[in-house]
Design a protein around this motif. Structure first.
Motif, mmCIF file in Angstrom:
data_model
loop_
_atom_site.group_PDB
_atom_site.id
_atom_site.type_symbol
_atom_site.label_atom_id
_atom_site.label_comp_id
_atom_site.label_asym_id
_atom_site.label_seq_id
_atom_site.Cartn_x
_atom_site.Cartn_y
_atom_site.Cartn_z
ATOM 1 N N ASP A 205 0.606 -1.595 0.169
ATOM 2 C CA ASP A 205 -0.109 -0.123 -0.272
ATOM 3 C C ASP A 205 1.196 0.971 0.267
ATOM 4 O O ASP A 205 0.680 2.055 -0.578
ATOM 5 C CB ASP A 205 -0.646 -0.321 0.776
ATOM 6 N N ILE A 206 1.788 0.756 0.539
ATOM 7 C CA ILE A 206 3.361 2.301 0.728
ATOM 8 C C ILE A 206 3.688 2.692 -0.455
ATOM 9 O O ILE A 206 3.584 3.638 -1.416
ATOM 10 C CB ILE A 206 4.456 2.454 1.723
ATOM 11 N N LEU B 129 3.369 5.354 -3.048
ATOM 12 C CA LEU B 129 4.801 6.463 -3.660
ATOM 13 C C LEU B 129 4.990 6.222 -4.998
ATOM 14 O O LEU B 129 5.598 7.069 -5.548
ATOM 15 C CB LEU B 129 5.681 5.545 -2.692
ATOM 16 N N CYS B 130 3.831 5.429 -5.271
ATOM 17 C CA CYS B 130 3.693 5.588 -7.152
ATOM 18 C C CYS B 130 3.251 6.407 -7.440
ATOM 19 O O CYS B 130 3.028 6.798 -8.885
ATOM 20 C CB CYS B 130 3.137 3.922 -7.981
ATOM 21 N N GLN B 131 2.490 7.184 -7.389
ATOM 22 C CA GLN B 131 2.023 8.509 -7.215
ATOM 23 C C GLN B 131 2.640 9.985 -7.339
ATOM 24 O O GLN B 131 1.855 11.245 -7.680
ATOM 25 C CB GLN B 131 0.282 8.660 -6.050
ATOM 26 N N ILE C 38 8.592 7.836 -8.629
ATOM 27 C CA ILE C 38 9.721 7.972 -7.937
ATOM 28 C C ILE C 38 9.943 6.464 -7.646
ATOM 29 O O ILE C 38 11.302 6.340 -7.633
ATOM 30 C CB ILE C 38 9.942 9.137 -6.642
ATOM 31 N N VAL C 39 8.990 5.505 -7.373
ATOM 32 C CA VAL C 39 9.658 4.212 -7.489
ATOM 33 C C VAL C 39 9.847 3.840 -9.026
ATOM 34 O O VAL C 39 11.163 2.761 -9.342
ATOM 35 C CB VAL C 39 7.977 3.855 -6.984
ATOM 36 N N ASN C 40 9.564 4.024 -9.795
ATOM 37 C CA ASN C 40 9.639 3.516 -11.383
ATOM 38 C C ASN C 40 11.692 4.252 -12.238
ATOM 39 O O ASN C 40 12.265 3.132 -12.698
ATOM 40 C CB ASN C 40 9.086 3.467 -12.414
ATOM 41 N N GLU D 144 2.358 13.414 1.827
ATOM 42 C CA GLU D 144 0.839 13.362 1.437
ATOM 43 C C GLU D 144 0.755 12.132 1.101
ATOM 44 O O GLU D 144 -0.755 11.396 1.782
ATOM 45 C CB GLU D 144 0.629 14.352 0.855
ATOM 46 N N GLU D 145 0.967 11.308 0.649
ATOM 47 C CA GLU D 145 0.446 10.376 -0.282
ATOM 48 C C GLU D 145 0.958 9.039 1.133
ATOM 49 O O GLU D 145 -0.371 8.447 1.563
ATOM 50 C CB GLU D 145 1.547 9.788 -0.986
#
Length: 104
Positions: A10-11, A15-17, A27-29, A67-68
């Motif tokens: 879920d985290i 973070l993918c947002q 930032i993940v990709n 925020e996310e």
């Protein structure tokens, strides 16, 4: 309380947002997230790097990440720590990010 893997997933989904405004990739990709730890008190520590140590987006990214990740019910506080080792390189990007940026 949910299982640890579900919370971490879920985290990561949140973070993918968080989109790097210069590269328009999350930032993940981009391979910027090095580790995610959530303790029993709900404190989430995210170790990440930047594409360059002089990146002017540090504050922006901290705010967006906070925020996310705060949207995850089990997270009570978010701490973002920037690390510079291992050094980021384009090889850390996912195939999705490479495709978005036209890198082979």
């Amino acid at each position: 309380m949910r299982e640890g893997k579900l919370i971490k997933d879920d985290i990561i989904n949140h973070l993918c947002q968080v989109i790097d405004p210069e590269l328009q990739v999350d930032i993940v990709n981009l391979g910027l997230i090095y580790s995610i730890d959530l303790d029993e008190d709900g404190i989430c520590l995210i170790n990440m790097t930047l594409t360059t140590p002089a990146c002017p987006l540090t504050g922006f990214l901290i705010n967006k990440i906070t925020e996310e990740v705060s949207k995850v019910p089990e997270v009570k506080n978010v701490d973002v720590e920037f690390v510079w080792y291992p050094v980021w390189s384009p090889e850390k990007m996912s195939s999705v990010a490479k495709k978005q940026l036209g890198i082979r």
